[in-house]
Design an enzyme around this catalytic site. Structure first.
Site, PDB file in Angstrom:
ATOM      1  N   HIS A  13       0.858  -1.195   0.000  1.00 46.07           N
ATOM      2  CA  HIS A  13       0.000   0.000   0.000  1.00 46.07           C
ATOM      3  C   HIS A  13       0.886   1.234   0.000  1.00 46.07           C
ATOM      4  CE1 HIS A  13      -3.814   2.110   1.772  1.00 46.07           C
ATOM      5  NE2 HIS A  13      -3.171   2.877   0.908  1.00 46.07           N
ATOM      6  N   HIS A  57       1.372   5.111  -2.451  1.00 43.31           N
ATOM      7  CA  HIS A  57       0.913   5.969  -3.544  1.00 43.31           C
ATOM      8  C   HIS A  57       2.054   6.713  -4.225  1.00 43.31           C
ATOM      9  CE1 HIS A  57      -3.322   5.357  -2.505  1.00 43.31           C
ATOM     10  NE2 HIS A  57      -2.937   5.438  -1.245  1.00 43.31           N
ATOM     11  N   HIS A  94     -11.811   2.932   4.900  1.00 36.75           N
ATOM     12  CA  HIS A  94     -12.521   4.182   4.605  1.00 36.75           C
ATOM     13  C   HIS A  94     -13.998   3.984   4.906  1.00 36.75           C
ATOM     14  CE1 HIS A  94      -9.269   6.567   2.836  1.00 36.75           C
ATOM     15  NE2 HIS A  94      -8.782   5.393   2.467  1.00 36.75           N
ATOM     16  N   HIS A 136      -5.219   0.313   6.524  1.00 40.54           N
ATOM     17  CA  HIS A 136      -4.652   1.232   7.540  1.00 40.54           C
ATOM     18  C   HIS A 136      -5.576   1.365   8.757  1.00 40.54           C
ATOM     19  CE1 HIS A 136      -7.104   4.090   5.280  1.00 40.54           C
ATOM     20  NE2 HIS A 136      -6.186   4.305   4.363  1.00 40.54           N
ATOM     21  N   ASN A 192      -7.379   4.390  10.950  1.00 36.46           N
ATOM     22  CA  ASN A 192      -7.393   5.620  10.179  1.00 36.46           C
ATOM     23  C   ASN A 192      -8.481   5.549   9.112  1.00 36.46           C
ATOM     24  OD1 ASN A 192      -4.783   7.316  10.970  1.00 36.46           O
ATOM     25  ND2 ASN A 192      -4.271   5.142  11.035  1.00 36.46           N
ATOM     26  N   GLY A 209       4.407   6.858  13.720  1.00 34.72           N
ATOM     27  CA  GLY A 209       4.251   7.592  14.966  1.00 34.72           C
ATOM     28  C   GLY A 209       3.191   8.674  14.900  1.00 34.72           C
ATOM     29  N   HIS A 239       0.076   8.201  12.470  1.00 36.05           N
ATOM     30  CA  HIS A 239      -1.186   7.532  12.183  1.00 36.05           C
ATOM     31  C   HIS A 239      -1.650   6.646  13.340  1.00 36.05           C
ATOM     32  CE1 HIS A 239      -0.175   8.738   8.076  1.00 36.05           C
ATOM     33  NE2 HIS A 239      -1.448   8.530   7.770  1.00 36.05           N
ATOM     34  N   ASP A 271       1.833   3.556   3.032  1.00 30.19           N
ATOM     35  CA  ASP A 271       0.837   4.509   2.535  1.00 30.19           C
ATOM     36  C   ASP A 271       1.532   5.800   2.126  1.00 30.19           C
ATOM     37  OD1 ASP A 271      -1.680   5.372   1.775  1.00 30.19           O
ATOM     38  OD2 ASP A 271      -2.318   5.956   3.782  1.00 30.19           O
TER      39      ASP A 271
END
Length: 384
Positions: A60, A62, A196, A217, A220, A249, A251, A274
């Site tokens: 994961h 981007h 999400h 994640h 989050n 540290g 998220h 991420d």
């Protein structure tokens, strides 16, 4: 490629370090006990004071070093892969943020152009689609106007264009059409994660029963646990689903990292980055898909809302953070970066551990557990 033998190192195999000799032949591995005879006319690599571990796998991310996956060219993918290799990542999935159909298809075409040419750096194993079947309430950096109901025909169109390269997808289980979509995705060999999401506990557990194997994640962009409604967070911790964790540290508090690992066990946690295009670069203004992002003190947030938008983390840094946050031995930390992601996305037959016949994707750690050398397919990476 000339045969290579790594000697005098501690080799991580089957959850422990052992002495021995590691042969690299034609890009694959073979282990021999210490004291074995080494043939003449081979390259001998002295691994004294080093530990040999499997290459890290990031499922994961981007982007990095100024490249956003959604807008990447074939050469840009190589640029990301070279940076990842410097930081211990030997294989990765490119995470495509929810975007227009046209841009998503362009990204898939760029991936194929990269795949079909000779490249160096971390191996790009395929694509992770983060959306578009996501909940608006927990959209994070997803453009709300592009979110959609569950639609197998759209996935089939993307997968046909990608020639089967979509390995992993994040969906929200409360979105219309998604519960029915999950088993259809798994039938097509795509690993499904939920995230999400504001799903309640029952909805999240139903999705897991339908075939969901991971939670994106964790902690989050999701509804959090309440004693009267455990929600998606509670379902994630209780079930056997893998949990992605971002160990920068920011998220997740270190105490939360310890709680997740203690609850899930080390074999159900996957350390991801991420990361966005700002990884490896100074603070400043960047973008993530269609979003403007500001990075200050290494913390990436959307310019308009201040919502956290990915990270600037590397897996090499994640390893150090996990060791510091948990106090666990290196032997317990390594599966989260190697074995677990390989098993989750179905490549453990060739990656994620050191074993005879597997790909020679290796990281050599020094006495401080910092990256000393990286081998991908048996080739030693050189960095500027």
């Amino acid at each position: 490629m000339r045969e290579q033998y790594i000697i005098n190192a501690q080799i991580y195999m089957e959850g422990q370090f052992r002495t021995g000799v590691l042969e690299i032949r034609e890009g694959t591995l073979r282990y021999y006990p210490a004291g074995c005879e080494i043939p003449p006319d081979v390259e001998v690599i002295d691994g004294a004071h080093k530990k040999v571990v499997p290459g890290f796998i990031d499922i994961h991310t981007h982007g990095a070093v100024g490249v956003d996956v959604n807008g990447a060219s074939a050469d840009d993918f190589e640029k990301i892969g070279s940076f990842f290799a410097e930081n211990g990542t030997t294989a990765w999935l490119a995470s495509v943020l929810t975007d227009t159909s046209e841009q998503t298809e362009r990204c898939i075409d760029a991936y194929k152009a990269y795949r079909d040419s000779a490249r160096s750096g971390a191996q790009l194993l395929g694509l992770h689609m983060e959306g578009p079947f996501l909940a608006a309430e927990y959209k994070g950096a997803m453009p709300e106007e592009l979110l959609r109901k569950g639609d197998i025909s759209l996935v089939e169109r993307y997968q046909a264009l990608a020639e089967g390269a979509i390995r992993y997808i994040t969906v929200s289980p409360e979105v219309e059409g998604v519960p029915e979509l999950i088993p259809e995705l798994t039938k097509r060999g795509i690993t499904v994660a939920i995230g999400h999401s504001g799903a309640d506990y029952a909805t999240a557990m139903d999705a897991i029963r339908r075939g969901v194997r991971a939670v994106t994640h964790i902690g989050n962009a999701m509804r959090l646990l309440h004693q009267h409604e455990p929600a998606i967070w509670g379902a994630a911790l209780e079930s056997d689903a893998y949990c992605e964790i971002i160990c920068d540290g920011r998220h997740l508090h270190p105490g939360t990292v310890r709680l997740i690992i203690k609850t899930k066990g080390i074999h159900r946690v996957v350390a991801i980055t991420d990361s966005i295009m700002a990884a490896g670069l100074p603070d400043g203004n960047y973008h993530l898909g269609v979003n403007s992002v500001v990075v200050k003190d290494g913390d990436a947030k959307l310019a308009d809302t201040g919502v956290r938008a990915g990270s600037t983390l590397t897996q090499g840094a994640a390893l150090g953070n996990l060791l510091a946050f948990t106090g666990l031995p290196l032997t317990d930390i390594l599966p989260m970066l190697t074995e677990n992601p390989a098993k989750l996305i179905g490549v453990y037959d060739r990656k994620g551990s050191i074993a005879d016949g597997k790909d020679a994707d290796l990281v050599l750690l020094d006495e401080k557990n910092e990256i000393a050398d990286v081998y991908i397919g048996g080739e030693r990476m050189t960095f500027q």
